[in-house]
Write a protein that holds these residues in place. Sequence first.
Motif, mmCIF file in Angstrom:
data_model
loop_
_atom_site.group_PDB
_atom_site.id
_atom_site.type_symbol
_atom_site.label_atom_id
_atom_site.label_comp_id
_atom_site.label_asym_id
_atom_site.label_seq_id
_atom_site.Cartn_x
_atom_site.Cartn_y
_atom_site.Cartn_z
ATOM 1 N N ASP A 89 0.816 -1.221 0.000
ATOM 2 C CA ASP A 89 0.000 0.000 0.000
ATOM 3 C C ASP A 89 0.848 1.270 0.000
ATOM 4 O OD1 ASP A 89 -2.251 -1.509 -0.043
ATOM 5 O OD2 ASP A 89 -2.756 -1.300 2.081
ATOM 6 N N PHE A 90 2.126 1.156 0.366
ATOM 7 C CA PHE A 90 2.941 2.380 0.489
ATOM 8 C C PHE A 90 4.224 2.313 -0.333
ATOM 9 C CE2 PHE A 90 0.048 2.144 3.997
ATOM 10 C CZ PHE A 90 -0.548 3.386 3.915
ATOM 11 N N GLN A 91 5.133 1.370 0.003
ATOM 12 C CA GLN A 91 6.448 1.371 -0.653
ATOM 13 C C GLN A 91 6.306 1.217 -2.174
ATOM 14 O OE1 GLN A 91 8.277 -1.788 1.578
ATOM 15 N NE2 GLN A 91 8.324 -0.568 3.450
ATOM 16 N N ARG A 92 5.354 0.401 -2.607
ATOM 17 C CA ARG A 92 5.135 0.177 -4.039
ATOM 18 C C ARG A 92 4.754 1.484 -4.755
ATOM 19 N NH1 ARG A 92 0.481 -2.086 -6.921
ATOM 20 N NH2 ARG A 92 -0.600 -1.423 -5.043
ATOM 21 N N ALA A 95 5.894 5.613 -1.313
ATOM 22 C CA ALA A 95 5.702 6.235 0.009
ATOM 23 C C ALA A 95 6.573 5.485 1.016
ATOM 24 C CB ALA A 95 4.236 6.180 0.418
ATOM 25 N N ASP A 96 7.345 6.252 1.767
ATOM 26 C CA ASP A 96 8.356 5.690 2.659
ATOM 27 C C ASP A 96 7.703 5.318 3.999
ATOM 28 O OD1 ASP A 96 10.612 5.206 4.136
ATOM 29 O OD2 ASP A 96 11.160 7.330 4.350
ATOM 30 N N ILE A 97 7.123 4.128 4.072
ATOM 31 C CA ILE A 97 6.463 3.668 5.299
ATOM 32 C C ILE A 97 6.997 2.294 5.670
ATOM 33 C CG2 ILE A 97 4.213 2.907 6.272
ATOM 34 C CD1 ILE A 97 4.523 6.010 6.049
ATOM 35 N N ASP A 98 7.405 2.153 6.918
ATOM 36 C CA ASP A 98 7.941 0.876 7.416
ATOM 37 C C ASP A 98 6.837 0.079 8.090
ATOM 38 O OD1 ASP A 98 10.522 1.101 6.668
ATOM 39 O OD2 ASP A 98 11.189 2.004 8.564
ATOM 40 N N PRO A 99 6.994 -1.263 8.137
ATOM 41 C CA PRO A 99 5.972 -2.082 8.805
ATOM 42 C C PRO A 99 5.705 -1.642 10.254
ATOM 43 C CG PRO A 99 7.472 -3.479 7.579
ATOM 44 C CD PRO A 99 8.013 -2.089 7.476
ATOM 45 N N PHE A 231 1.134 10.010 2.259
ATOM 46 C CA PHE A 231 2.585 9.820 2.369
ATOM 47 C C PHE A 231 3.275 9.766 1.002
ATOM 48 C CE2 PHE A 231 0.870 8.044 6.402
ATOM 49 C CZ PHE A 231 1.248 9.139 7.170
ATOM 50 N N GLU A 232 2.494 9.932 -0.071
ATOM 51 C CA GLU A 232 3.098 10.134 -1.392
ATOM 52 C C GLU A 232 3.552 11.592 -1.530
ATOM 53 O OE1 GLU A 232 0.481 8.641 -4.558
ATOM 54 O OE2 GLU A 232 -0.144 7.058 -3.181
ATOM 55 N N ILE A 233 3.142 12.437 -0.582
ATOM 56 C CA ILE A 233 3.467 13.868 -0.653
ATOM 57 C C ILE A 233 4.713 14.141 0.188
ATOM 58 C CG2 ILE A 233 2.578 16.215 -0.225
ATOM 59 C CD1 ILE A 233 0.770 14.550 -2.156
ATOM 60 N N GLU A 234 5.643 14.868 -0.401
ATOM 61 C CA GLU A 234 6.885 15.186 0.305
ATOM 62 C C GLU A 234 6.594 15.964 1.591
ATOM 63 O OE1 GLU A 234 9.663 17.166 -2.272
ATOM 64 O OE2 GLU A 234 10.932 17.521 -0.491
ATOM 65 N N GLY A 235 7.227 15.575 2.665
ATOM 66 C CA GLY A 235 7.071 16.301 3.934
ATOM 67 C C GLY A 235 5.916 15.806 4.795
#
Length: 407
Positions: A89-92, A95-99, A231-235
């Motif tokens: 849903d994020f890294q792909r 978007a920089d999201i960790d588990p 989280f696709e948006i910078e900042g």
Amino acid sequence: MIRINANYLKLQSSYLFSEIAKRVARHQEANPTVDIIKLGIGDVTCPLPAACIQAFHEGIDAMAADATFKGYGPEQGYPFLREAIAAHDFQRRGADIDPDEVFVSDGAKCDTGNIQELFATDIKVALPDPVYPVYLDTNVMAGRTGVFKDGRYGGIVYMGCDADNGYLPELPDESVDLIYLCFPNNPTGATISTEGLKAWVDFAHEQKALILFDAAYEAFIRDDTLPHSIFEIEGAREVAIEFRSFSKTAGFTGTRCAYTVVPKACRAFDVEGHRHDVHALWTRRHTTKFNGVSYPVQCAAAAVYQPEGQAQTRALVDYYLKNAATIRSEVAKLGFQLVGGENAPYIWINTGEDAWSFFDLLLTQAGVVTTPGPGFGRCGEGHIRISAFNSHENVNQAMERIKKALK
Ligand code: PLP
């Protein structure tokens, strides 16, 4: 003497759905042979995808054997589900999201309702009008509002959404601390562009504010230019929390699974202006007050990310989107202004007259139940919401009946 939380006395009774039910029952009683079609409530109608059912069964079987039995699980969710969510849903999507920034829960309703506990009671809250009522009512319960007068609570910054601003909330021209955004939107079905969302992220930085971004309907986005996550948006990692749900994505409204993303960079401040880590606060809250989602349900949710699950959930959402397209085109042909229904399961219609009168007209002349806009806020006056959650047959029939009734 035990005393109540007096803020609860400020709450308006949830008049909307009880009033709808009352009017529907009255009509049904007077017309017992009429088959009423319900396009009001936002609940799914199709069964769970086969991949989820199979994984659900396997999860239950695991509970039946000594070697695989599970007792209390991690409150934040099992790593297998958190890893699948972060990756798919994020890294792909860059978007920089960790588990370990993903908190699995039993609902976006609970999470959007509970999250406000982390913040001071004297902060300024901004929310859209019309709005998913949970955001507002939970702030009333917490004591962040004054009394209710002329359709609004004192102390809240209402961001009116109407035809003039394309049903999109505008940046407040006053200082605010906590901002609720929901895209694709319930009730309007409106969506936001990347530039539009970037403006909110920049605003939150300027204001030292925090955005609560509800993306419960993310799976309905089909326009490739639209962002799926804040989280696709910078900042955004410093200034936003995102809520997602398997309810509408995979038909989990009765099965219950959702998740909230709180990045480790996300910050809030104490009264002296010192930074605090919201991830740590939510971890504390979640592990203290929540027991985790059951293992079989998490297995079923993880199946959404397998190839068959991906294909089946896409087909499920496409099914409702086909209904939404039918409703959109038929209502537009009747000459009404509308929004939503393209990347969302809701169509928000400008009725050009009193919303409850229009609701009654559709109920009594077409036997179709919709939701009157004022139930979502003062700006909902003159609007109704039609939901695409029903069978093709019922939606087609409902639109035929509406066309006939309005001719
Ligand atoms: N957020 C919005 C905007 C919704 O419309 C809904 C349900 O209708 C929810 C959250 C609730 O989701 P869940 O079923 O995960 O509690």
